[in-house]
Design a protein around this motif. Structure first.
Motif, mmCIF file in Angstrom:
data_model
loop_
_atom_site.group_PDB
_atom_site.id
_atom_site.type_symbol
_atom_site.label_atom_id
_atom_site.label_comp_id
_atom_site.label_asym_id
_atom_site.label_seq_id
_atom_site.Cartn_x
_atom_site.Cartn_y
_atom_site.Cartn_z
ATOM 1 N N LEU A 9 0.825 -1.208 0.000
ATOM 2 C CA LEU A 9 0.000 0.000 0.000
ATOM 3 C C LEU A 9 0.858 1.256 0.000
ATOM 4 O O LEU A 9 0.555 2.233 -0.689
ATOM 5 C CB LEU A 9 -0.931 -0.014 1.210
ATOM 6 C CG LEU A 9 -1.974 1.106 1.305
ATOM 7 C CD1 LEU A 9 -2.875 1.115 0.078
ATOM 8 C CD2 LEU A 9 -2.808 0.944 2.584
ATOM 9 N N ALA A 10 1.959 1.244 0.750
ATOM 10 C CA ALA A 10 2.839 2.421 0.786
ATOM 11 C C ALA A 10 3.500 2.653 -0.557
ATOM 12 O O ALA A 10 3.703 3.802 -0.975
ATOM 13 C CB ALA A 10 3.904 2.241 1.871
ATOM 14 N N GLN A 11 3.830 1.575 -1.271
ATOM 15 C CA GLN A 11 4.508 1.711 -2.562
ATOM 16 C C GLN A 11 3.582 2.338 -3.614
ATOM 17 O O GLN A 11 4.010 3.171 -4.404
ATOM 18 C CB GLN A 11 5.018 0.345 -3.048
ATOM 19 C CG GLN A 11 6.294 -0.110 -2.354
ATOM 20 C CD GLN A 11 6.107 -0.300 -0.852
ATOM 21 O OE1 GLN A 11 5.209 -1.008 -0.409
ATOM 22 N NE2 GLN A 11 6.955 0.355 -0.069
ATOM 23 N N VAL A 12 2.330 1.966 -3.618
ATOM 24 C CA VAL A 12 1.416 2.546 -4.610
ATOM 25 C C VAL A 12 0.922 3.911 -4.165
ATOM 26 O O VAL A 12 0.239 4.600 -4.920
ATOM 27 C CB VAL A 12 0.213 1.612 -4.899
ATOM 28 C CG1 VAL A 12 0.689 0.285 -5.444
ATOM 29 C CG2 VAL A 12 -0.658 1.407 -3.668
ATOM 30 N N SER A 13 1.274 4.306 -2.946
ATOM 31 C CA SER A 13 0.901 5.637 -2.452
ATOM 32 C C SER A 13 2.041 6.639 -2.584
ATOM 33 O O SER A 13 1.962 7.744 -2.068
ATOM 34 C CB SER A 13 0.471 5.544 -0.980
ATOM 35 O OG SER A 13 -0.625 4.678 -0.816
ATOM 36 N N GLY A 14 3.114 6.230 -3.266
ATOM 37 C CA GLY A 14 4.212 7.166 -3.475
ATOM 38 C C GLY A 14 5.593 6.559 -3.444
ATOM 39 O O GLY A 14 6.589 7.263 -3.551
#
Length: 197
Positions: free
Chosen positions: A134-139
């Motif tokens: 989730l963190a990777q696709v959030s930035g």
């Protein structure tokens, strides 16, 4: 059990499908950077248990007397391409097959960070770490540490197969756009220093 079955099947299919690409990348790394071709590093996984993460090497080795200490100094042009395209991550599919990782979950960080997490942040280890999350696709690496760890815990609390599918789809989009690969002012991501409990 369903998530694990999806991980095994998908990782096996992807390893076979990307085999020609991995051979080319391995040859490029061998020619440009020498041996070893693969980068191995111990990372904490489910419940903080340690495992060996495998990726393609993207940096020069630090040689005595050369003064190559920082990531920025050791990063190569080939390494930047591999990282921005996430091609360096392809061998990590082996970790998924082994059960060390999942396709989706909080990214495995460094063992020395374990003692720096708050009790809430440490909950990121309640699930298997992921190739993407989730963190990777959030930035990706452009997200601050506080926000990144909050997103990891949010995933732990809300993960479903549907959310995993959405994250995988968003990952493809992020990789194609090649945004958020590095944090501002850093060759990769600055060290996580932790904060007071």
């Amino acid at each position: 059990m369903i998530k694990r079955a999806v991980d095994v099947i998908a990782a096996a299919v992807l390893l076979v499908a990307t085999a020609p690409i991995q051979v080319v990348v391995a040859l490029l790394v061998r020619r440009r950077l020498g041996s070893p071709v693969l980068f191995r590093q111990v990372r904490p996984g489910l419940h903080g248990e340690l495992f060996t993460l495998v990726k393609f090497r993207t940096m020069r080795l630090a040689e005595p007397g050369e003064g190559l200490a920082s990531d920025a100094d050791r990063m190569t042009s080939l390494g930047r391409v591999l990282r921005s395209s996430s091609l360096d991550e392809l061998p990590t599919l082996v970790n998924v097959l082994r059960g060390d990782m999942s396709l989706v979950g909080p990214r495995p960080l460094l063992p020395e960070y374990l003692g720096r997490y708050t009790s809430e942040q440490a909950r990121r280890h309640e699930v298997r770490p992921g190739v993407t999350g989730l963190a990777q696709v959030s930035g990706r690496n452009a997200v601050s540490w506080d926000d990144r760890l909050k997103l990891d815990v949010r995933y732990v609390d809300t993960h479903t197969l549907l959310l995993d599918a959405m994250i995988l789809g968003a990952t493809v989009s992020r990789v194609l756009r090649r945004d958020g690969v590095v944090a501002e002012g850093s060759a990769t991501m600055p060290e996580f220093r932790g904060r007071a409990q």
